[in-house]
Enzyme design. Structure first.
Site, PDB file in Angstrom:
ATOM      1  N   LYS A  28       0.786  -1.235  -0.085  1.00 13.61           N
ATOM      2  CA  LYS A  28       0.090   0.086   0.162  1.00 13.61           C
ATOM      3  C   LYS A  28       0.829   1.264   0.164  1.00 13.61           C
ATOM      4  CE  LYS A  28      -4.208  -2.186   1.570  1.00 13.61           C
ATOM      5  NZ  LYS A  28      -5.455  -2.184   2.502  1.00 13.61           N
ATOM      6  N   LYS A  80      -4.969 -11.092  -6.645  1.00 18.11           N
ATOM      7  CA  LYS A  80      -6.048 -11.345  -5.516  1.00 18.11           C
ATOM      8  C   LYS A  80      -7.312 -10.450  -5.932  1.00 18.11           C
ATOM      9  CE  LYS A  80      -6.016  -9.552  -1.740  1.00 18.11           C
ATOM     10  NZ  LYS A  80      -5.781  -8.883  -0.456  1.00 18.11           N
ATOM     11  N   LYS A 106     -10.987  -5.020  -2.525  1.00 17.63           N
ATOM     12  CA  LYS A 106     -11.692  -3.888  -3.011  1.00 17.63           C
ATOM     13  C   LYS A 106     -10.893  -2.683  -3.362  1.00 17.63           C
ATOM     14  CE  LYS A 106     -13.285  -4.649   1.892  1.00 17.63           C
ATOM     15  NZ  LYS A 106     -12.224  -4.786   3.081  1.00 17.63           N
TER      16      LYS A 106
HETATM   17  P1  TYM Z   1      -9.998  -7.077   4.654  1.00 15.02           P
HETATM   18  O1  TYM Z   1     -11.232  -5.966   5.187  1.00 15.02           O
HETATM   19  O2  TYM Z   1      -9.010  -6.697   3.425  1.00 15.02           O
HETATM   20  O3  TYM Z   1     -10.763  -8.371   4.284  1.00 15.02           O
HETATM   21  C1  TYM Z   1     -11.669  -9.209   5.107  1.00 15.02           C
HETATM   22  C2  TYM Z   1     -11.381 -10.752   4.801  1.00 15.02           C
HETATM   23  O4  TYM Z   1     -11.565 -10.891   3.769  1.00 15.02           O
HETATM   24  C3  TYM Z   1     -10.511 -12.016   3.379  1.00 15.02           C
HETATM   25  N1  TYM Z   1     -10.363 -11.778   1.959  1.00 15.02           N
HETATM   26  C4  TYM Z   1     -10.201 -12.743   1.075  1.00 15.02           C
HETATM   27  N2  TYM Z   1     -10.395 -14.161   1.183  1.00 15.02           N
HETATM   28  C5  TYM Z   1     -10.223 -14.694  -0.211  1.00 15.02           C
HETATM   29  N3  TYM Z   1      -9.775 -14.267  -1.484  1.00 15.02           N
HETATM   30  C6  TYM Z   1      -9.867 -12.806  -1.484  1.00 15.02           C
HETATM   31  N4  TYM Z   1      -9.733 -12.338  -2.709  1.00 15.02           N
HETATM   32  C7  TYM Z   1      -9.782 -11.865  -0.424  1.00 15.02           C
HETATM   33  N5  TYM Z   1      -9.796 -10.630  -0.052  1.00 15.02           N
HETATM   34  C8  TYM Z   1     -10.109 -10.402   1.290  1.00 15.02           C
HETATM   35  C9  TYM Z   1      -9.408 -11.269   4.215  1.00 15.02           C
HETATM   36  O5  TYM Z   1      -8.174 -12.212   4.462  1.00 15.02           O
HETATM   37  C10 TYM Z   1     -10.092 -11.076   5.493  1.00 15.02           C
HETATM   38  O6  TYM Z   1     -10.472 -12.337   6.187  1.00 15.02           O
HETATM   39  N6  TYM Z   1      -6.804  -6.381   8.497  1.00 15.02           N
HETATM   40  C11 TYM Z   1      -8.051  -6.890   8.173  1.00 15.02           C
HETATM   41  C12 TYM Z   1      -9.087  -6.574   8.984  1.00 15.02           C
HETATM   42  C13 TYM Z   1      -9.013  -6.904  10.270  1.00 15.02           C
HETATM   43  C14 TYM Z   1      -8.923  -8.207  10.956  1.00 15.02           C
HETATM   44  C15 TYM Z   1      -8.772  -7.605  12.407  1.00 15.02           C
HETATM   45  C16 TYM Z   1      -9.263  -9.552  10.425  1.00 15.02           C
HETATM   46  C17 TYM Z   1      -8.810  -5.809  11.200  1.00 15.02           C
HETATM   47  N7  TYM Z   1      -8.602  -6.422  12.513  1.00 15.02           N
HETATM   48  C18 TYM Z   1      -8.813  -8.662  13.456  1.00 15.02           C
HETATM   49  C19 TYM Z   1      -9.141 -10.217  11.693  1.00 15.02           C
HETATM   50  C20 TYM Z   1      -9.081  -9.853  12.895  1.00 15.02           C
HETATM   51  C21 TYM Z   1      -8.600  -6.654   6.742  1.00 15.02           C
HETATM   52  O7  TYM Z   1      -7.915  -5.637   6.091  1.00 15.02           O
HETATM   53  O8  TYM Z   1      -9.384  -7.455   5.962  1.00 15.02           O
END
Ligand code: TYM
Length: 354
Positions: free
Chosen positions: A127, A211, A214
């Site tokens: 990022k 991947k 968003k």
């Molecule tokens: P985030 O918001 O980017 O994504 C949320 C969840 O979706 C999964 N994910 C995917 N899984 C499969 N294929 C994909 N293309 C894909 N894109 C996203 C992510 O792995 C995630 O499980 N930092 C984290 C949010 C967070 C969090 C936490 C998660 C903040 N605090 C505590 C767990 C525990 C994030 O940005 O996820």
């Protein structure tokens, strides 16, 4: 497994259900990757565990954001959790910023986290690397994994169900927990990332080497949103990039990544074995048949979720009530752990204490 010595709360794994915490950023519309990599499994396993699910709004301001969009999306993500089948009576669903212990713990944990650990994080490098000037990279983007560690550690979560891309952050949470425990005594349970065998890395339909994310939602044909109408889903999947061959089999070959991605999506949704999945396409006339079948299962999987989502968003006051209740229940757990952290670190607590 760590046990507590300072508070009355019992966190030993032997005497309680495995505790789960996970969250999603309201930084864009949720897509099929978020659903298959995370939400679907949270829902399937919810009654086996003690769960906490948050909408991590504090994480969503680490890159420039639009305040009105943040407000809309925060409720939108909560509505999608419920529409997908999470039971708010069983799993507290809450907005991260409503439980202020997360932000406060982040400061405490940040003071014991070496800078080098954060600079090495792949997501930070990606990022930050996209920006042409360090003036535009916020301190929050660097500190992001410390806040995520606190999300997890404040709940003594044993398991953190996430997609593949978040594994490194959960591992860092373990490292932070271990370092804190070493410096101040056993305080935190060491969490484990739970990565699904399939669906952990759903790839973009426009470019199966990247991947689904968003961050690329502005690129036409990249992703299917959880709330897309059937026609839109069909259009995106029918245009998915594949290859010039015609073999419909699972494959690690980068040239076949598009077909592999489609088969993976079909497999997670139908719950079939890889052999059954391949057998379903043994008589297919080409990739067109594969795309139609995938579009159909995705449409049918998401249809009830979209319908329920619309109903929930029509009654925002009920949604806000659920979120307030979730924050109360989550806050009781998080505040006790924050207090313990502060005691361990030598703070004088309000009203006395050690
Ligand atoms: P985030 O918001 O980017 O994504 C949320 C969840 O979706 C999964 N994910 C995917 N899984 C499969 N294929 C994909 N293309 C894909 N894109 C996203 C992510 O792995 C995630 O499980 N930092 C984290 C949010 C967070 C969090 C936490 C998660 C903040 N605090 C505590 C767990 C525990 C994030 O940005 O996820």
């Amino acid at each position: 497994m760590q046990t507590e010595t300072l508070t009355v709360e019992d966190t030993s794994a032997e005497t309680r259900k495995r505790r789960v915490l996970s969250g999603i950023q309201p930084s864009g519309d949720l897509h099929l990757g978020n659903y298959l990599g995370a939400i679907k499994r949270w829902v399937e396993r919810q009654y086996e565990k003690e769960n906490y699910f948050c909408i991590v709004d504090l994480h969503a301001i680490t890159l420039p954001h639009d305040p009105e969009a943040l407000r809309q999306r925060t409720r939108g993500v909560a509505a999608l959790y419920i529409a997908s089948g999470l039971d708010p009576d069983h799993c507290p669903i809450f907005i991260q910023s409503h439980v202020t212990a997360h932000a406060e713990a982040c400061w405490l944990a940040g003071c014991v986290t070496p800078l080098g650990w954060l600079e090495r994080m792949t997501q930070y490098k990606d990022k930050a690397g996209r920006s042409d000037s360090s003036e535009r990279i916020s301190t929050g983007l660097l500190a992001y994994p410390v806040l995520m560690a606190c999300d997890i550690l404040l709940y003594s979560a044993d398991e953190v169900p996430v997609g593949e891309d978040q594994k490194q952050h959960v591992e860092l949470s373990r490292d932070i927990a271990q370092r804190f425990n070493h410096m101040f005594g056993e305080t935190f349970v060491l969490p484990e990332p739970m990565i699904p065998e399939i669906g952990a890395r759903v790839m973009g339909f426009d470019d199966p080497s990247r991947k689904m994310s968003k961050s690329y939602e502005h690129i036409r044909g990249h992703l299917v949103k959880m709330v897309d109408e059937p026609k839109e889903i069909e259009r995106t999947i029918k245009r998915a990039v594949t290859d010039s061959g015609n073999e419909i089999v699972f494959s690690e070959d980068p040239a076949k990544a598009g077909v592999n991605n489609l088969l993976g999506i079909y497999q997670v949704i139908t719950g079939k074995t890889p052999e059954r999945v391949e057998a379903d396409f043994a008589n297919a006339r080409g990739y067109g048949d594969l795309k139609s079948a995938v579009a159909e299962v995705v449409i049918e999987e998401l249809r009830p979720i979209r319908e329920r989502y619309n109903e929930i968003m029509d009654d925002v006051s009920e949604l806000d009530r659920i979120l307030a209740d979730g924050a109360d229940r989550a806050g009781a757990v998080a505040n006790a752990k924050l207090r313990e952290m502060k005691e361990r670190m030598g703070f004088v607590l309000p009203g006395g204490g050690s």
